[in-house]
Design an enzyme around this catalytic site. Structure first.
Site, PDB file in Angstrom:
ATOM      1  CB  VAL A  11      42.345 117.509 -38.288  1.00 28.12           C
ATOM      2  CG1 VAL A  11      41.109 116.788 -37.760  1.00 28.12           C
ATOM      3  CG2 VAL A  11      43.241 117.924 -37.123  1.00 28.12           C
ATOM      4  CG  PHE A 244      52.026 114.574 -22.179  1.00 28.08           C
ATOM      5  CD1 PHE A 244      51.728 113.442 -22.922  1.00 28.08           C
ATOM      6  CD2 PHE A 244      52.031 115.801 -22.823  1.00 28.08           C
ATOM      7  CE1 PHE A 244      51.449 113.510 -24.266  1.00 28.08           C
ATOM      8  CE2 PHE A 244      51.748 115.897 -24.181  1.00 28.08           C
ATOM      9  CZ  PHE A 244      51.443 114.740 -24.900  1.00 28.08           C
ATOM     10  N   GLY A 248      61.573 120.066 -20.856  1.00 31.26           N
ATOM     11  CA  GLY A 248      62.246 120.534 -22.069  1.00 31.26           C
ATOM     12  C   GLY A 248      62.123 122.035 -22.215  1.00 31.26           C
ATOM     13  CB  CYS A 255      46.846 121.253 -30.788  1.00 31.74           C
ATOM     14  SG  CYS A 255      46.536 120.542 -32.391  1.00 31.74           S
ATOM     15  CE  LYS A 315      53.971 115.646 -32.587  1.00 26.80           C
ATOM     16  NZ  LYS A 315      52.983 114.855 -31.882  1.00 26.80           N
TER      17      LYS A 315
HETATM   18  C1  UGA Z   1      48.401 117.370 -29.066  1.00 24.22           C
HETATM   19  C2  UGA Z   1      47.773 116.270 -28.195  1.00 24.22           C
HETATM   20  O1  UGA Z   1      48.767 115.369 -27.736  1.00 24.22           O
HETATM   21  C3  UGA Z   1      46.710 115.494 -28.978  1.00 24.22           C
HETATM   22  O2  UGA Z   1      46.052 114.568 -28.117  1.00 24.22           O
HETATM   23  C4  UGA Z   1      45.671 116.476 -29.532  1.00 24.22           C
HETATM   24  O3  UGA Z   1      44.701 115.816 -30.304  1.00 24.22           O
HETATM   25  C5  UGA Z   1      46.368 117.507 -30.396  1.00 24.22           C
HETATM   26  O4  UGA Z   1      47.358 118.205 -29.603  1.00 24.22           O
HETATM   27  C6  UGA Z   1      45.305 118.448 -30.902  1.00 24.22           C
HETATM   28  O5  UGA Z   1      44.677 119.127 -30.107  1.00 24.22           O
HETATM   29  O6  UGA Z   1      45.022 118.409 -32.096  1.00 24.22           O
HETATM   30  P1  UGA Z   1      50.378 117.461 -30.852  1.00 24.22           P
HETATM   31  O7  UGA Z   1      50.305 118.934 -30.714  1.00 24.22           O
HETATM   32  O8  UGA Z   1      50.426 116.886 -32.208  1.00 24.22           O
HETATM   33  O9  UGA Z   1      49.114 116.756 -30.122  1.00 24.22           O
HETATM   34  O10 UGA Z   1      51.706 116.978 -30.152  1.00 24.22           O
HETATM   35  P2  UGA Z   1      52.204 116.401 -28.750  1.00 24.22           P
HETATM   36  O11 UGA Z   1      52.947 115.156 -29.018  1.00 24.22           O
HETATM   37  O12 UGA Z   1      51.131 116.328 -27.755  1.00 24.22           O
HETATM   38  O13 UGA Z   1      53.283 117.491 -28.328  1.00 24.22           O
HETATM   39  C7  UGA Z   1      52.959 118.849 -28.163  1.00 24.22           C
HETATM   40  C8  UGA Z   1      54.126 119.625 -27.607  1.00 24.22           C
HETATM   41  O14 UGA Z   1      54.369 119.282 -26.253  1.00 24.22           O
HETATM   42  C9  UGA Z   1      55.447 119.392 -28.346  1.00 24.22           C
HETATM   43  O15 UGA Z   1      56.090 120.639 -28.534  1.00 24.22           O
HETATM   44  C10 UGA Z   1      56.225 118.512 -27.399  1.00 24.22           C
HETATM   45  O16 UGA Z   1      57.607 118.673 -27.531  1.00 24.22           O
HETATM   46  C11 UGA Z   1      55.736 119.003 -26.053  1.00 24.22           C
HETATM   47  N1  UGA Z   1      55.868 117.995 -24.976  1.00 24.22           N
HETATM   48  C12 UGA Z   1      55.113 116.875 -24.983  1.00 24.22           C
HETATM   49  C13 UGA Z   1      56.752 118.228 -23.934  1.00 24.22           C
HETATM   50  O17 UGA Z   1      57.448 119.267 -23.888  1.00 24.22           O
HETATM   51  N2  UGA Z   1      56.848 117.309 -22.915  1.00 24.22           N
HETATM   52  C14 UGA Z   1      56.106 116.170 -22.903  1.00 24.22           C
HETATM   53  O18 UGA Z   1      56.251 115.376 -21.946  1.00 24.22           O
HETATM   54  C15 UGA Z   1      55.228 115.949 -23.958  1.00 24.22           C
END
Ligand code: UGA
Length: 425
Positions: A11, A244, A248, A255, A315
């Site tokens: 960050v 979202f 999976g 986070c 991810k």
């Molecule tokens: C997440 C949020 O998306 C951000 O908005 C936020 O700022 C951040 O946390 C934080 O609090 O700092 P991030 O953890 O980087 O961001 O990643 P994401 O892309 O949101 O994915 C998080 C997890 O959810 C991954 O393991 C991903 O595989 C999973 N996911 C996401 C799913 O299983 N299904 C989905 O439809 C979307």
């Protein structure tokens, strides 16, 4: 403007680099000397799309230091972007935040402390009190949470859906808003507690959607429906929207797991049981483990079976393995007596997975395997020579934990393929 950023993690670095890109002079401060030395040499300690270019392009406006006074000197805004990991109790560990607050030097002009780290609601009020106790009335406080996702953090910072600025004093909010000049986004100006809650509630809403679609997927499996079609069908409803809803093997990362636990704990500490969030967290834990059942139905006992994990990062697009489903899967597989091999294009699995064979390529990980689990949807895996992959395996069992591959194509290669929430063959 002059900006200091405390913390050179994901960050902090993105925040510093993006403010430099917006034309500000930035000093990033961290306590880790090796990290600061590396950054001074132009080495970027994390894998984040576009960050290297941004740091290089804005080198003249970016400095790195371990020295508090040097970073704060002349700064109008001091960003706090330090880690707030969970403690055993599930509360956020704010010790790094308190260190920053206590270290802040006195200044003869107004400084605004802007909180980027994710903190429990009420933290701002406590920081305010602590600043006042130190006689730092000329230090303002603003909650300016981040909504950037790893892998797309630079883009998310420069093109956010909204800016949230919670302040005790409107003049401080004004300064932070001015800092974002050049960014085109709606601005929510509010009180500090609401800004803190917006951050936690946004992540809670997102994890709720993920656990929701994962439960729909599990019911799809039991009833013969296909979750991808279902997600498309509900996502077109404007009130629901398509984001979202990817089923999976559960969410991970630095986070979501931490923040959902922190909000659950925050509620509990105030005497409220956040039942929906409790269920969301529980569903996510079970979701990671369901894959084991899918393997056992095909291979029987996993004792002595070779299982390859394809992808380790939580991810794609990041090397971050914090709370990654791969960690739970590796542990569960090993506990069942399986031999685990693993591959990831960037994440360094050797540090974290004891006893797991780390392969140099996906194909190498699959050598002699009885089963493969696609854990992270890296584009490299879509492009993999799956015919060759199958030929290298002892048994062609393939569990696609991210519904990335085409079931018909994989079955065409002779795989016993199963995704999440889709009819098994
Ligand atoms: C997440 C949020 O998306 C951000 O908005 C936020 O700022 C951040 O946390 C934080 O609090 O700092 P991030 O953890 O980087 O961001 O990643 P994401 O892309 O949101 O994915 C998080 C997890 O959810 C991954 O393991 C991903 O595989 C999973 N996911 C996401 C799913 O299983 N299904 C989905 O439809 C979307």
């Amino acid at each position: 403007m002059r900006v200091a950023v405390f913390g050179a993690g994901y960050v902090g670095l993105v925040t510093g680099a993006c403010f430099a890109e917006l034309g500000h002079d930035v000093v990033v401060r961290d306590i880790l000397e090796e990290k600061i030395d590396a950054l001074r040499r132009g080495e970027v300690p994390i894998h984040e799309e576009g960050l290297d270019e941004l740091l290089e392009r804005n080198g003249a406006r970016l400095r790195f230091t371990t020295d508090v006074d040097e970073s704060v000197e002349g700064a109008e805004v001091v960003y706090v972007a330090v880690g707030t990991p969970p403690t055993y109790s599930g509360d956020a560990d704010l010790s790094a935040v308190w260190t920053v607050v206590d270290e802040l030097p006195r200044a003869d002009r107004r400084i605004v402390v802007a909180m980027k780290s994710t903190v429990p609601v009420g933290t701002g009020r406590t920081v305010r009190r602590r600043l006042d106790e130190r006689g730092l009335e000329n230090v303002g406080y603003v909650s300016n949470p981040e909504f950037t996702a790893e892998g797309t953090a630079v883009r998310d910072f420069m093109h956010p859906d909204r800016l949230v600025i919670g302040a005790f004093d409107p003049a401080d909010a004004e300064v932070v808003e001015r800092l974002h000049a050049g960014i085109d986004a709606p601005v929510i100006r509010c009180d500090v507690a609401s800004a803190e809650m917006i951050k936690l509630a946004a992540n809670a809403a997102l994890v709720t959607r993920i656990s929701f679609i994962n439960e729909i997927a599990n019911v799809c499996e039991a009833t013969g429906a296909d979750v991808i079609t279902v997600a498309e069908g509900i996502g077109l409803d404007r009130r629901i929207g398509p984001a979202f809803l990817r089923a999976g093997i559960g969410f991970g990362g630095s986070c979501f797991p931490k923040d959902s636990l922190a909000l659950k704990q925050l509620a509990a500490n105030s005497g409220y049981s956040f039942q929906l969030l409790n269920a969301v967290i529980e569903v996510n834990e079970l979701q990671k483990r369901r894959v084991i059942g899918k393997l056992e139905r095909r291979l029987g006992s996993l004792r002595g079976k070779k299982v390859a994990l394809l992808g380790l990062a939580f991810k794609p697009g990041t090397d971050d393995m914090r709370e990654a489903p791969s960690l739970v899967l590796a542990g569960r597989l090993q506990a069942e007596g399986a031999e685990v091999s693993a591959w990831d294009p960037v994440a360094d699995g050797s540090v974290l997975l004891d006893g797991v064979r780390i392969a140099g390529s996906a194909l190498e990980a699959l050598d002699g395997a009885d089963a493969a689990i696609l854990v992270t949807e890296w584009p490299e895996l879509r492009e993999l020579d799956w015919a060759e992959a199958g030929a290298r395996m002892r048994k062609r069992v393939l569990i696609d934990g991210r519904n990335m591959l085409d079931p018909a194509e994989m079955r065409g290669y002779g795989f016993d393929y199963e995704g999440i929430g889709r009819a098994a063959e």
